[in-house]
Design an enzyme around this catalytic site. Structure first.
Site, PDB file in Angstrom:
ATOM      1  N   THR A  84       0.845  -1.193   0.000  1.00  0.00           N
ATOM      2  CA  THR A  84       0.000   0.000   0.000  1.00  0.00           C
ATOM      3  C   THR A  84       0.878   1.239   0.000  1.00  0.00           C
ATOM      4  OG1 THR A  84      -1.906  -1.032   1.081  1.00  0.00           O
ATOM      5  CG2 THR A  84      -1.715   1.348   1.289  1.00  0.00           C
ATOM      6  N   PHE A 143       1.060   5.166   0.792  1.00  0.00           N
ATOM      7  CA  PHE A 143       0.470   6.250   1.571  1.00  0.00           C
ATOM      8  C   PHE A 143       1.109   7.558   1.141  1.00  0.00           C
ATOM      9  CE2 PHE A 143       0.388   2.348   3.958  1.00  0.00           C
ATOM     10  CZ  PHE A 143      -0.856   2.320   4.560  1.00  0.00           C
TER      11      PHE A 143
END
Length: 269
Positions: free
Chosen positions: A167, A169
């Site tokens: 992921t 960010f």
């Protein structure tokens, strides 16, 4: 330095935010993080923007494009390992329902289908961990830190369907980062009119300057059906001469273009 993040404690966003130095301040939603940075309640905000399996986080893109003038100051790329959490007295075979944020539920779909359990979306992985306390028939998908915080045990580790689960960010601020020599720039643009080859023409301008585009994605413009805006990530800083030249040249070819920020590039996309 105060760092707002999409919380509560025990989420992957907290893990990403903890790589920065400062006082950690959790918020219940991604829009609340943006508003806290906008008003100066916190200095920086950390929110998810993209997952390697499920794709982009739409609310983050929409807030950057439409609602705030905040900039992306940095990016943090985090490996995501999901765990099935249950109460200490419970057994894996007791589980009938699994709670988590909708993203982990999607990322563990095959595992959950094989188990034959029901699923229920929660506000966050940490919130899911708290929701199952005392319920022997419920489990949560969450982090190891969430298990520690809420006194749960890990029934199974690494339950995500794909092992290369990452992921991305972003760190949001009032201003973006100064040039470092290894940067990435994010922009959002809208074509001035719907015509054949319009997007191709714009992308050709980047190619003419040998600017490598690392991502391009369309999203509805929210104005009318069939109208789209395009998010583009490229290597380089918006203060680089060649990127400035391209942006100047395409000004007349787009309805608008907004620089979302330039920031140090982390890892490989």
């Amino acid at each position: 330095m105060k760092i707002g993040y999409f919380g509560p404690a025990g989420t992957f966003t907290e893990e990403a935010a903890s790589t920065l130095r400062g006082e950690m301040v959790p918020y219940d939603t991604i829009p609340e993080v943006f508003e806290a940075v906008h008003t100066g309640e916190v200095d920086l905000g950390v929110v998810p923007i993209e997952n390697s399996i499920e794709g982009s986080v739409g609310v983050t893109l929409d807030l950057l494009a439409h609602q705030y003038l905040l900039k992306i100051r940095g990016e943090i790329i985090l490996p995501i390992n999901h765990n099935l959490l249950i109460n200490p007295e419970a057994e894996l075979g007791d589980v009938e329902i699994v709670y988590s944020h909708y993203q982990p539920l999607s990322q563990c779909r095959m595992f959950l289908e094989k188990r034959g359990v029901r699923t229920q979306a929660a506000r966050s992985t940490a919130a899911a961990a708290e929701m199952i306390l005392g319920d022997m028939k419920a489990a949560a998908i969450g982090t190891k830190r969430a298990a520690q915080l809420y006194g749960l045990k890990i029934a199974e580790e690494d339950i995500q369907d794909h092992k290369n689960n990452m992921t991305r960010f972003v760190v949001i601020d009032q201003e973006d980062h100064s040039p470092t020599g290894k940067d990435k720039t994010s922009v959002v643009l809208c074509l001035s009119k719907d015509r054949p080859g319009g997007l191709y023409d714009i992308l050709g301008e980047f190619a003419s300057e040998n600017i490598n585009l690392t991502k391009i994605e369309s999203r509805p413009s929210k104005e009318k059906l069939g109208s789209y805006i395009f998010f583009v990530d490229m290597e380089g800083h918006h203060r680089d001469i060649k990127i400035m030249n391209v942006i100047n040249r395409i000004q007349s070819k787009v309805g608008y273009i907004k620089i979302l920020g330039s920031y140090p590039q982390e890892g490989d996309d």
